[in-house]
Design an enzyme around this catalytic site. Structure first.
Site, PDB file in Angstrom:
ATOM      1  N   ARG A 127      97.271  41.962  47.390  1.00  0.00           N
ATOM      2  CA  ARG A 127      98.765  40.670  47.201  1.00  0.00           C
ATOM      3  C   ARG A 127      99.293  42.058  47.588  1.00  0.00           C
ATOM      4  O   ARG A 127     100.426  40.769  47.986  1.00  0.00           O
ATOM      5  CB  ARG A 127      98.271  40.936  45.201  1.00  0.00           C
ATOM      6  CG  ARG A 127      99.082  39.780  44.699  1.00  0.00           C
ATOM      7  CD  ARG A 127      98.550  38.933  43.502  1.00  0.00           C
ATOM      8  NE  ARG A 127      98.207  39.867  43.064  1.00  0.00           N
ATOM      9  CZ  ARG A 127      98.324  41.037  42.435  1.00  0.00           C
ATOM     10  NH1 ARG A 127      99.711  41.167  42.204  1.00  0.00           N
ATOM     11  NH2 ARG A 127      97.584  41.259  41.777  1.00  0.00           N
ATOM     12  N   ASP A 148     116.415  26.680  56.104  1.00  0.00           N
ATOM     13  CA  ASP A 148     114.600  25.889  55.546  1.00  0.00           C
ATOM     14  C   ASP A 148     115.067  25.167  57.078  1.00  0.00           C
ATOM     15  O   ASP A 148     115.672  24.194  57.393  1.00  0.00           O
ATOM     16  CB  ASP A 148     114.344  24.693  54.269  1.00  0.00           C
ATOM     17  CG  ASP A 148     113.696  24.121  55.133  1.00  0.00           C
ATOM     18  OD1 ASP A 148     112.772  24.129  56.315  1.00  0.00           O
ATOM     19  OD2 ASP A 148     112.386  23.988  53.847  1.00  0.00           O
ATOM     20  N   LYS A 178     103.856  23.415  59.827  1.00  0.00           N
ATOM     21  CA  LYS A 178     104.288  22.283  60.868  1.00  0.00           C
ATOM     22  C   LYS A 178     104.426  22.911  61.412  1.00  0.00           C
ATOM     23  O   LYS A 178     103.196  23.075  62.466  1.00  0.00           O
ATOM     24  CB  LYS A 178     105.587  21.951  60.288  1.00  0.00           C
ATOM     25  CG  LYS A 178     105.491  21.160  58.380  1.00  0.00           C
ATOM     26  CD  LYS A 178     105.164  20.453  58.263  1.00  0.00           C
ATOM     27  CE  LYS A 178     104.854  20.604  57.065  1.00  0.00           C
ATOM     28  NZ  LYS A 178     106.110  20.027  55.658  1.00  0.00           N
ATOM     29  N   TYR A 191     113.694  18.636  51.650  1.00  0.00           N
ATOM     30  CA  TYR A 191     112.448  18.585  51.638  1.00  0.00           C
ATOM     31  C   TYR A 191     112.356  17.818  49.640  1.00  0.00           C
ATOM     32  O   TYR A 191     112.718  18.650  49.155  1.00  0.00           O
ATOM     33  CB  TYR A 191     111.227  19.912  51.463  1.00  0.00           C
ATOM     34  CG  TYR A 191     109.423  19.418  51.582  1.00  0.00           C
ATOM     35  CD1 TYR A 191     109.129  18.444  52.306  1.00  0.00           C
ATOM     36  CD2 TYR A 191     108.948  20.109  50.606  1.00  0.00           C
ATOM     37  CE1 TYR A 191     108.229  18.466  51.574  1.00  0.00           C
ATOM     38  CE2 TYR A 191     107.617  19.453  50.542  1.00  0.00           C
ATOM     39  CZ  TYR A 191     107.222  18.821  51.587  1.00  0.00           C
ATOM     40  OH  TYR A 191     106.364  18.779  50.694  1.00  0.00           O
TER      41      TYR A 191
HETATM   42  C1  LIG Z   1     106.307  20.539  54.208  1.00  0.00           C
HETATM   43  C2  LIG Z   1     107.979  20.969  54.412  1.00  0.00           C
HETATM   44  C3  LIG Z   1     108.244  22.437  53.297  1.00  0.00           C
HETATM   45  C4  LIG Z   1     106.342  22.890  52.111  1.00  0.00           C
HETATM   46  O1  LIG Z   1     106.202  22.960  53.203  1.00  0.00           O
HETATM   47  P1  LIG Z   1     104.158  23.190  52.758  1.00  0.00           P
HETATM   48  O2  LIG Z   1     104.037  24.253  53.508  1.00  0.00           O
HETATM   49  O3  LIG Z   1     104.210  21.875  52.531  1.00  0.00           O
HETATM   50  O4  LIG Z   1     104.370  23.699  51.720  1.00  0.00           O
HETATM   51  C5  LIG Z   1     109.548  22.587  53.181  1.00  0.00           C
HETATM   52  N1  LIG Z   1     110.511  22.399  53.565  1.00  0.00           N
HETATM   53  C6  LIG Z   1     110.257  21.517  54.963  1.00  0.00           C
HETATM   54  C7  LIG Z   1     111.701  20.896  55.969  1.00  0.00           C
HETATM   55  C8  LIG Z   1     109.412  21.045  55.275  1.00  0.00           C
HETATM   56  O5  LIG Z   1     109.033  20.210  56.359  1.00  0.00           O
END
Ligand SMILES: *Cc1c(COP(=O)(O)O)cnc(C)c1O
Length: 399
Positions: free
Chosen positions: A62, A186, A211, A115
């Site tokens: 962890r 983000d 992504k 998101y």
């Molecule tokens: C998909 C996404 C998230 C969340 O990510 P996960 O890997 O699905 O937890 C956060 N921010 C954006 C812009 C996203 O496209």
């Protein structure tokens, strides 16, 4: 590397960044270390680490893993950051970061086009712990106007989801610094190929590595990149939340990252071409693509983005029903959430990410009923264009 040497470009960093020239085991690729614990030679050795006389190695899964550390080093190199910490998903990264940075009585500013679960985290979870939240329009002006004396963090996306808004980061960062507010971007939609927010003075970059970074729709991961002290403070919290990345997924991520720049540049080019087609087609009411001249943030986007990314959002004349006919007529993009992978995916936010909301609630947060979000993959651009044209023509035909 010294300062006067040219900085290697994204593809070189994607392949070699964060990797030792020769590994202890001499393998060209990163070994996957499946271990929950790491033994010490003796109590004497253990004491040397505990007393700080030697740099502390991983001791328990962890708190770190050698395969995950290699992926972190590559991501730090790609973003131009001092340190990176990987987690089990993008939401794990966002949740752990905000828990580490905010406490009761402080204020968070978030942009509206964001998101979905980030907004839920702020409104429904952090609010329960006494963090005040304002969710504002995705513009630099609105974000700056929302800053208060108790504001601790500003969180926005670049570009935002699903309208691909691009804020003037320089303006936001300048005001945030003056007020000692931390800025978090983000940058899942941009990737370090299209934008490196740390270079604009942002404190932390977060990605859903699920992504583009992973890029093959086969893993979930999240990462936070920035200066070492703040990233290490977040890593401490990861030791508590426990949302660590599995070493096998870290390997898949490392493997995916090597083609990041190749993939993203292809996706930039294909998406720009499809945005052009959409903008000219009579079935389409409105297109949202940051580098298309019709986008409200086009000028800002041109300053901050090296490419427009692989996502194109649009509205058809005929709203939700027309969108559904289009989605069902497309043969290459699959109907699925997520984005950024090699496979093209398409969805109607009103029927997927925002389904539980009423049309009025969707309107309140700005999600149009007829919106379609297309994530362009790496299929042959000619095939993608022909497929989209055929589907649009079918929707445009009356009857
Ligand atoms: C998909 C996404 C998230 C969340 O990510 P996960 O890997 O699905 O937890 C956060 N921010 C954006 C812009 C996203 O496209």
């Amino acid at each position: 590397m010294s300062d006067d040497e040219p900085r290697p470009g994204p593809s070189t960093v994607a392949v070699h960044g964060g990797e030792p020239r020769v590994r202890p085991d001499r393998s060209l690729t990163t070994p996957v270390v499946h271990a929950s614990a790491y033994p010490f030679e003796s109590t004497a050795e253990l004491r040397e680490y505990m007393e700080g006389r030697r740099e502390r190695p991983a001791e328990y899964g962890r708190y770190g893993n050698p395969t995950v550390e290699r992926a972190e080093a590559k991501l730090a190199a790609l973003e131009g950051g001092e340190a990176a910490v990987l987690m089990a998903s993008g939401m794990a990264a966002i949740t752990t970061t905000l828990l580490a940075m905010l406490k009761q009585g402080q204020h968070l500013v978030l942009t509206r086009d964001a998101y979905r679960k980030t907004r839920v985290l702020a409104r429904q979870v952090l609010a329960r712990y006494g963090v005040a939240v304002d969710i504002v329009e995705p513009t630099a002006q609105a974000v700056i106007e929302a800053m208060r004396d108790d504001t601790r963090v500003v969180l926005t996306e670049a570009p935002t989801n699903p309208y691909l808004r691009v804020l003037d980061l320089g303006a936001v960062v300048a005001e945030a610094r003056r007020r000692r507010i931390k800025t978090i971007i983000d940058a899942t939609f941009a990737t370090p190929v299209n934008m490196r927010p740390l270079e604009h003075g942002v404190d932390l970059v977060i990605h859903s590595a699920t992504k583009y970074l992973g890029g093959h729709n086969d893993l979930l991961a999240g990462v936070v990149v920035g200066r070492a002290p703040i990233v290490e403070a977040i890593r401490e919290h990861l030791g508590i939340t426990g949302a660590v990345l599995d070493p096998h997924n870290a390997y898949l991520l490392l493997r995916g990252l090597k083609t990041l720049a190749l993939r993203v540049r292809q996706q930039n080019a294909s998406a720009a071409r499809l945005a052009e087609l959409l903008a000219e087609h009579p079935a389409v009411a409105r297109v949202w693509y940051p580098l298309h001249p019709s986008h409200p943030d086009h000028e800002v986007a041109r300053r901050y983005l090296a490419g427009g990314g692989g996502v194109v959002s649009f509205e058809l004349h005929g709203g939700l029903a027309a969108g559904t006919r289009l989605v069902d007529a497309l043969q290459i993009p699959k109907l699925a959430p997520s984005l950024g992978g090699v496979e093209s995916l398409v969805e109607q936010p009103a029927l997927m990410s925002f389904y539980e909301l009423s049309p009025a609630e969707r309107e309140a947060i700005g999600i149009a009923e007829g919106l379609v979000r297309l994530s362009v993959g790496i299929e042959e651009p000619d095939d993608l264009e022909a497929d989209l044209r055929r589907a649009l023509d079918a929707v445009a035909r009356p009857g």
